[in-house]
Design a protein around this motif. Structure first.
Motif, PDB file in Angstrom:
ATOM      1  N   UNK A 175      61.665 -19.933  31.564  1.00 57.81           N
ATOM      2  CA  UNK A 175      62.598 -19.290  30.805  1.00 57.81           C
ATOM      3  C   UNK A 175      62.018 -19.534  29.448  1.00 57.81           C
ATOM      4  N   UNK A 176      61.444 -20.656  28.987  1.00 51.81           N
ATOM      5  CA  UNK A 176      60.912 -20.925  27.764  1.00 51.81           C
ATOM      6  C   UNK A 176      59.658 -20.241  27.563  1.00 51.81           C
ATOM      7  N   UNK A 177      58.636 -20.345  28.511  1.00 44.11           N
ATOM      8  CA  UNK A 177      57.787 -19.465  28.555  1.00 44.11           C
ATOM      9  C   UNK A 177      57.833 -18.228  28.437  1.00 44.11           C
ATOM     10  N   UNK A 178      58.793 -17.800  28.830  1.00 47.07           N
ATOM     11  CA  UNK A 178      59.220 -16.066  28.896  1.00 47.07           C
ATOM     12  C   UNK A 178      59.405 -15.853  27.246  1.00 47.07           C
ATOM     13  N   UNK A 179      60.485 -16.608  26.678  1.00 47.51           N
ATOM     14  CA  UNK A 179      61.010 -16.651  25.464  1.00 47.51           C
ATOM     15  C   UNK A 179      59.824 -16.765  24.463  1.00 47.51           C
ATOM     16  N   UNK A 180      58.823 -17.610  24.610  1.00 46.98           N
ATOM     17  CA  UNK A 180      57.743 -17.631  23.625  1.00 46.98           C
ATOM     18  C   UNK A 180      56.838 -16.433  23.757  1.00 46.98           C
ATOM     19  N   UNK A 181      56.740 -15.816  24.868  1.00 52.04           N
ATOM     20  CA  UNK A 181      55.932 -14.794  24.923  1.00 52.04           C
ATOM     21  C   UNK A 181      56.582 -13.468  24.517  1.00 52.04           C
ATOM     22  N   UNK A 182      58.213 -13.578  24.389  1.00 50.54           N
ATOM     23  CA  UNK A 182      58.590 -12.277  24.019  1.00 50.54           C
ATOM     24  C   UNK A 182      58.661 -12.257  22.354  1.00 50.54           C
ATOM     25  N   UNK A 183      58.851 -13.518  21.766  1.00 51.25           N
ATOM     26  CA  UNK A 183      58.814 -13.771  20.367  1.00 51.25           C
ATOM     27  C   UNK A 183      57.189 -13.319  19.831  1.00 51.25           C
ATOM     28  N   UNK A 184      56.309 -13.911  20.374  1.00 54.75           N
ATOM     29  CA  UNK A 184      54.996 -13.688  19.968  1.00 54.75           C
ATOM     30  C   UNK A 184      54.548 -12.236  20.264  1.00 54.75           C
ATOM     31  N   UNK A 185      55.081 -11.522  21.452  1.00 52.52           N
ATOM     32  CA  UNK A 185      54.431 -10.088  21.426  1.00 52.52           C
ATOM     33  C   UNK A 185      55.301  -9.191  20.704  1.00 52.52           C
ATOM     34  N   UNK A 186      56.549  -9.699  20.097  1.00 51.26           N
ATOM     35  CA  UNK A 186      57.415  -8.536  19.037  1.00 51.26           C
ATOM     36  C   UNK A 186      56.646  -8.745  17.977  1.00 51.26           C
ATOM     37  N   UNK A 187      55.903  -9.905  17.392  1.00 52.11           N
ATOM     38  CA  UNK A 187      55.485 -10.115  16.278  1.00 52.11           C
ATOM     39  C   UNK A 187      54.110  -9.463  16.181  1.00 52.11           C
ATOM     40  N   UNK A 188      53.266  -9.467  17.333  1.00 52.61           N
ATOM     41  CA  UNK A 188      51.987  -8.752  17.474  1.00 52.61           C
ATOM     42  C   UNK A 188      52.145  -7.390  17.492  1.00 52.61           C
ATOM     43  N   UNK A 189      53.423  -6.768  18.060  1.00 57.84           N
ATOM     44  CA  UNK A 189      53.596  -5.412  18.180  1.00 57.84           C
ATOM     45  C   UNK A 189      53.791  -4.724  17.001  1.00 57.84           C
ATOM     46  N   UNK A 190      54.535  -5.568  16.236  1.00 55.94           N
ATOM     47  CA  UNK A 190      54.791  -5.042  14.792  1.00 55.94           C
ATOM     48  C   UNK A 190      53.593  -5.020  13.734  1.00 55.94           C
ATOM     49  N   UNK A 191      52.775  -6.215  14.058  1.00 60.78           N
ATOM     50  CA  UNK A 191      51.589  -6.325  13.169  1.00 60.78           C
ATOM     51  C   UNK A 191      50.534  -5.276  13.729  1.00 60.78           C
ATOM     52  N   UNK A 192      50.263  -4.879  14.744  1.00 61.18           N
ATOM     53  CA  UNK A 192      49.454  -4.086  15.136  1.00 61.18           C
ATOM     54  C   UNK A 192      49.775  -2.923  14.776  1.00 61.18           C
ATOM     55  N   UNK A 193      51.118  -2.219  15.119  1.00 57.90           N
ATOM     56  CA  UNK A 193      51.550  -1.035  14.767  1.00 57.90           C
ATOM     57  C   UNK A 193      51.509  -0.495  13.421  1.00 57.90           C
ATOM     58  N   UNK A 194      51.782  -1.461  12.644  1.00 60.07           N
ATOM     59  CA  UNK A 194      51.641  -1.245  11.187  1.00 60.07           C
ATOM     60  C   UNK A 194      50.041  -0.936  10.577  1.00 60.07           C
ATOM     61  N   UNK A 195      49.369  -2.163  11.044  1.00 57.79           N
ATOM     62  CA  UNK A 195      48.065  -1.937  10.529  1.00 57.79           C
ATOM     63  C   UNK A 195      47.270  -1.022  11.277  1.00 57.79           C
ATOM     64  N   UNK A 196      47.481  -0.518  12.524  1.00 61.63           N
ATOM     65  CA  UNK A 196      47.305   0.799  13.208  1.00 61.63           C
ATOM     66  C   UNK A 196      47.480   2.038  12.581  1.00 61.63           C
ATOM     67  N   UNK A 197      48.525   1.958  11.991  1.00 59.33           N
ATOM     68  CA  UNK A 197      48.937   3.224  11.260  1.00 59.33           C
ATOM     69  C   UNK A 197      48.144   3.295   9.967  1.00 59.33           C
ATOM     70  N   UNK A 198      48.364   2.242   9.212  1.00 57.28           N
ATOM     71  CA  UNK A 198      47.709   1.962   8.071  1.00 57.28           C
ATOM     72  C   UNK A 198      46.106   2.298   7.933  1.00 57.28           C
ATOM     73  N   UNK A 199      45.429   1.710   9.011  1.00 54.84           N
ATOM     74  CA  UNK A 199      43.935   1.857   9.167  1.00 54.84           C
ATOM     75  C   UNK A 199      43.647   3.214   9.935  1.00 54.84           C
ATOM     76  N   UNK A 200      44.583   3.806  10.732  1.00 54.90           N
ATOM     77  CA  UNK A 200      44.227   5.146  11.483  1.00 54.90           C
ATOM     78  C   UNK A 200      43.679   4.796  12.735  1.00 54.90           C
ATOM     79  N   UNK A 201      43.910   3.697  13.317  1.00 54.63           N
ATOM     80  CA  UNK A 201      43.138   3.402  14.655  1.00 54.63           C
ATOM     81  C   UNK A 201      44.168   3.548  15.826  1.00 54.63           C
ATOM     82  N   UNK A 202      43.667   4.828  16.391  1.00 50.97           N
ATOM     83  CA  UNK A 202      44.501   5.072  17.850  1.00 50.97           C
ATOM     84  C   UNK A 202      44.591   4.054  18.774  1.00 50.97           C
ATOM     85  N   UNK A 203      43.194   3.274  19.043  1.00 45.46           N
ATOM     86  CA  UNK A 203      43.147   2.245  19.899  1.00 45.46           C
ATOM     87  C   UNK A 203      44.035   1.103  19.516  1.00 45.46           C
ATOM     88  N   UNK A 204      44.473   0.692  18.075  1.00 42.40           N
ATOM     89  CA  UNK A 204      45.181  -0.345  17.768  1.00 42.40           C
ATOM     90  C   UNK A 204      46.605   0.224  17.904  1.00 42.40           C
TER      91      UNK A 204
END
Length: 300
Positions: free
Chosen positions: A9-38
């Protein structure tokens, strides 16, 4: 047992928080940079969050003790969670594939901005660290749901690598005025989708075999048979069926004993067989023993 689920459960919670932050970061930068892959990569990370929620639910159900309706326990709840994660992977893979393929049918895309490369490098490093952490822990505690999550992280790291190649190629193509290289970004997105879909189908296949109670291969049950044959009073193993039930193994076994001993003596041998399997094999959680009368002619 409780410590096993706590670690998962601890490992799953760590993954959930990290993935949430990565998804937001990549989504914003992908939109700003115009990268479909990102952007596709961001969707992949977001699916990891949904998968983690399913895994948490599965782990909490699997830790419940056996009851009247579930005498074998709730271990298969982990496999249900695994299938949910796998289906999410397949769904995201198809979405990414369609999005990337549409680019080839429209106008020539614009190369992404260099900022996308920074986000991708961060993603690769973080997701590979998560994969190593969860993969090792999943093997240690024998958790199929956590192993599925680990591979989800690895597929995200692979998709980020493909995205890096695509974005870098597109940027270089625009810089050196080589138009065809601009298509490397959506091509990378398409390649990523195939990786994700393949991993998803592999996880579904593996967990489905457990859900359908497929018995273990002969080479995997041999150690169990060796243990039983060392139990005093056992003349022959007539049948041994072992199957995974989530993170543990359930064994049904038929053994032959001297037909002229008392019922109590036969019961004692049955108990000794069960105790030996539970004592010598940590992955065995349930054992059901049936006693048969030994007939030498059956050996012929």
């Amino acid at each position: 047992m409780d410590n096993r689920f706590k670690q998962a459960e601890i490992a799953t919670w760590i993954g959930m928080v990290v993935n949430g932050l990565l998804a937001v970061m990549k989504g914003i930068i992908g939109w700003l940079s115009g990268s479909r892959a990102l952007i596709a990569d961001a969707a992949h990370s977001a699916s990891d969050v949904a998968g983690s929620i399913a895994v948490l639910a599965g782990l909490r159900t699997a830790r419940k003790p056996p009851d009247e309706d579930h005498p074998y326990g709730h271990g298969k709840a982990e496999n249900v969670a695994t299938i949910i994660v796998a289906i999410l992977l397949i769904f995201v893979g198809f979405e990414v594939a369609m999005s990337s393929f549409e680019v080839f049918l429209g106008e020539a895309p614009t190369a992404p901005k260099g900022l996308a490369l920074v986000a991708i490098i961060v993603s690769i490093l973080v997701k590979e660290l998560l994969f190593q952490y969860k993969f090792r822990l999943a093997k240690k505690i024998n958790s199929s749901a956590l192993l599925a999550e680990a591979w989800h992280h690895r597929s995200d790291a692979l998709s980020s690598m493909a995205a890096f190649v695509g974005v870098l190629g597109a940027i270089l193509g625009q810089y050196f005025n080589i138009p065809i290289l601009v298509y490397l970004d959506p091509l990378a997105g398409l390649f990523v989708s195939l990786i994700v879909i393949k991993i998803g189908f592999s996880l579904v296949k593996e967990s489905s075999s457990i859900m359908m109670e497929q018995v273990l291969e002969p080479e995997k049950i041999k150690p169990f048979m060796d243990t039983v044959m060392n139990v005093p009073g056992v003349k022959r193993i007539d049948e041994l069926l072992a199957r995974n039930h989530g993170h543990y193994i359930v064994i049904d076994i038929r053994v032959s004993v001297d037909p002229y001993i008392t019922v109590e003596a036969g019961h004692t041998i049955s108990k000794d067989v069960k105790d030996a399997l539970l004592e010598h094999h940590d992955d065995v959680n349930k054992v059901f023993v049936h006693i048969n009368p030994y007939r030498p002619e059956d050996d012929e």
